[in-house]
Design a protein around this motif. Structure first.
Motif, PDB file in Angstrom:
ATOM      1  N   LEU A  84      14.763  -1.959  -0.755  1.00 34.45           N
ATOM      2  CA  LEU A  84      13.917  -2.685  -1.695  1.00 34.45           C
ATOM      3  C   LEU A  84      12.971  -1.754  -2.444  1.00 34.45           C
ATOM      4  O   LEU A  84      12.733  -1.929  -3.645  1.00 34.45           O
ATOM      5  N   SER A  85      12.412  -0.765  -1.753  1.00 38.08           N
ATOM      6  CA  SER A  85      11.476   0.149  -2.404  1.00 38.08           C
ATOM      7  C   SER A  85      12.136   0.868  -3.574  1.00 38.08           C
ATOM      8  O   SER A  85      11.520   1.077  -4.624  1.00 38.08           O
ATOM      9  N   LEU A 111       6.507   9.972  -5.777  1.00 42.54           N
ATOM     10  CA  LEU A 111       7.421  11.070  -5.460  1.00 42.54           C
ATOM     11  C   LEU A 111       8.865  10.750  -5.845  1.00 42.54           C
ATOM     12  O   LEU A 111       9.797  11.414  -5.392  1.00 42.54           O
ATOM     13  N   HIS A 112       9.055   9.753  -6.696  1.00 42.54           N
ATOM     14  CA  HIS A 112      10.410   9.301  -7.028  1.00 42.54           C
ATOM     15  C   HIS A 112      11.260  10.386  -7.673  1.00 42.54           C
ATOM     16  O   HIS A 112      12.471  10.404  -7.524  1.00 42.54           O
ATOM     17  N   ASP A 118       0.835  -1.212   0.000  1.00 42.11           N
ATOM     18  CA  ASP A 118       0.000   0.000   0.000  1.00 42.11           C
ATOM     19  C   ASP A 118       0.866   1.257   0.000  1.00 42.11           C
ATOM     20  O   ASP A 118       0.538   2.258  -0.653  1.00 42.11           O
ATOM     21  N   THR A 119       1.981   1.204   0.736  1.00 44.97           N
ATOM     22  CA  THR A 119       2.831   2.385   0.867  1.00 44.97           C
ATOM     23  C   THR A 119       3.593   2.688  -0.410  1.00 44.97           C
ATOM     24  O   THR A 119       3.680   3.849  -0.828  1.00 44.97           O
ATOM     25  N   PRO A 162       8.374   8.277   4.884  1.00 50.80           N
ATOM     26  CA  PRO A 162       9.667   7.605   5.059  1.00 50.80           C
ATOM     27  C   PRO A 162      10.078   6.793   3.838  1.00 50.80           C
ATOM     28  O   PRO A 162      11.241   6.847   3.412  1.00 50.80           O
ATOM     29  N   MET A 163       9.146   6.047   3.230  1.00 55.89           N
ATOM     30  CA  MET A 163       9.495   5.288   2.037  1.00 55.89           C
ATOM     31  C   MET A 163       9.717   6.207   0.847  1.00 55.89           C
ATOM     32  O   MET A 163      10.599   5.958   0.012  1.00 55.89           O
ATOM     33  N   ALA A 164       8.948   7.296   0.756  1.00 54.78           N
ATOM     34  CA  ALA A 164       9.142   8.251  -0.339  1.00 54.78           C
ATOM     35  C   ALA A 164      10.547   8.853  -0.274  1.00 54.78           C
ATOM     36  O   ALA A 164      11.214   9.026  -1.303  1.00 54.78           O
TER      37      ALA A 164
END
Length: 361
Positions: free
Chosen positions: A300-301, A219-220, A211-212, A271-273
């Protein structure tokens, strides 16, 4: 399970005893209390009455033919529909062993024979009241969970909308830019879902991760707001226009997201972005940026987003028939396996490539 009495209804008490005289005595006591008695002379007959309407309390004789009260109690407690109904055992046997057995099976009380009206009345009233309070508490909890769940969903949507608006700033205006963000988000989710079933990724990829990444991957390229930077494919190598431009692009993009996160630290997607923005240009062989970061040390993301983003860029930049440019783009991704990209992710990517989404502007 049905709730206890609603407003204006009368609690039903199920009486189970194979002796008619006992049934009559208990029935009269229950009637005098203003409740509705329902009588059964066996466990099978009681089961039929319960199937018609759930009682609010059961007075259950221990010693009955065919199936005794202990066994019937055990069956009721195993059934999720009937397990919460309070059961009071009634029996002439009042040894501590008998009572302990009954309590272990889930009974709430024990009434000895012969019956004493005041004792029966008080015990029934007390356990009905406890049951009613328990049901009201469970109802309140369900309502509270519903309210909290609704609030959580609204907060999550607000968090997403903030990031969607921020992501839109990183792209030039136009349908193509919007489609690119949609494609990357959709395909990152698809690839993450597919990797979830691979042994090497099953522990790292949860439903929350999936989902995240769908939101965060939008926003990559946030660094484009201040420093545009694009990877070019030439002679099967993936290079940027200028290493200094790339470094500035990454650092500025990361700084933008970290600044936003500092003011909205509760946003669970940021945080993942930030992770993706900082490490998307890292290469599997360590020749990307940040320098020397390689292999599974790359988050990994970022490894997932790198493949998905470049694939979509390749499709957008290719000319010719759709099948031809797709085949060429897949070939380039495959040849980047082990150098630019994580080979395990590329392998899964190629297996699910027919499901990938690409909408052009």
């Amino acid at each position: 399970m049905e709730m206890m009495e609603r407003a204006g209804t009368t609690p039903q008490i199920l009486i189970v005893d194979d002796v008619d005289a006992n049934l009559m005595i208990l029935e009269n006591i229950i009637l005098e209390m203003g409740y509705e008695p329902r009588c059964a002379s066996s466990a099978s007959e009681a089961a039929k009455l319960i199937a018609e309407h759930l009682p609010q309390l059961i007075l259950l004789d221990v010693f009955m033919p065919e199936m005794d009260g202990y066994e019937f109690c055990e069956r009721l407690k195993e059934n999720p529909i009937t397990r919460d109904i309070p059961i009071i055992f009634i029996s002439a046997a009042d040894s501590s062993e008998d009572k302990v057995r009954g309590f272990k099976l889930g009974a709430v009380d024990y009434i000895g024979k012969p019956f004493e009206v005041t004792e029966v009345t008080m015990r029934v009233k007390n356990h009905l009241k406890l049951y009613e309070m328990q049901q009201e508490l469970e109802l309140s909890n369900r309502r509270l969970h519903s309210v909290i769940g609704s609030q959580a969903r609204r907060i999550e949507e607000e968090q997403k909308n903030i990031l969607y608006a921020l992501a839109a700033l990183s792209e030039e205006q136009g349908a193509g830019a919007v489609h690119h963000l949609d494609n990357v988000a959709y395909n990152c989710r698809l690839l993450a879902q597919s990797l979830q079933f691979s042994p090497g990724f099953s522990e790292e990829i949860s439903e929350a991760f999936i989902d995240t990444i769908e939101v965060a991957s939008r926003l990559h390229d946030i660094g484009k707001i201040q420093t545009p930077c694009r990877i070019h494919v030439e002679n099967n190598s993936f290079e940027t226009e200028n290493p200094e431009v790339l470094e500035r692009h990454v650092e500025q993009g990361t700084a933008i997201l970290e600044k936003v996160h500092a003011s909205t630290s509760e946003n669970s997607f940021l945080p993942m972005a930030i992770e993706i923005a900082r490490y998307r240009y890292a290469k599997w062989d360590g020749s990307g940026y940040p320098r020397e970061l390689k292999g599974k040390n790359i988050p990994l993301s970022a490894r997932i987003t790198a493949i998905v983003d470049i694939y979509d860029d390749l499709l957008e930049g290719k000319h010719g028939a759709d099948n031809d440019k797709k085949a060429e783009s897949l070939r380039i991704i495959e040849e980047g396996s082990g150098t630019f990209f994580d080979p395990e992710i590329v392998s899964v990517f190629l297996k699910v490539q027919k499901q990938l989404h690409h909408e052009e502007g």
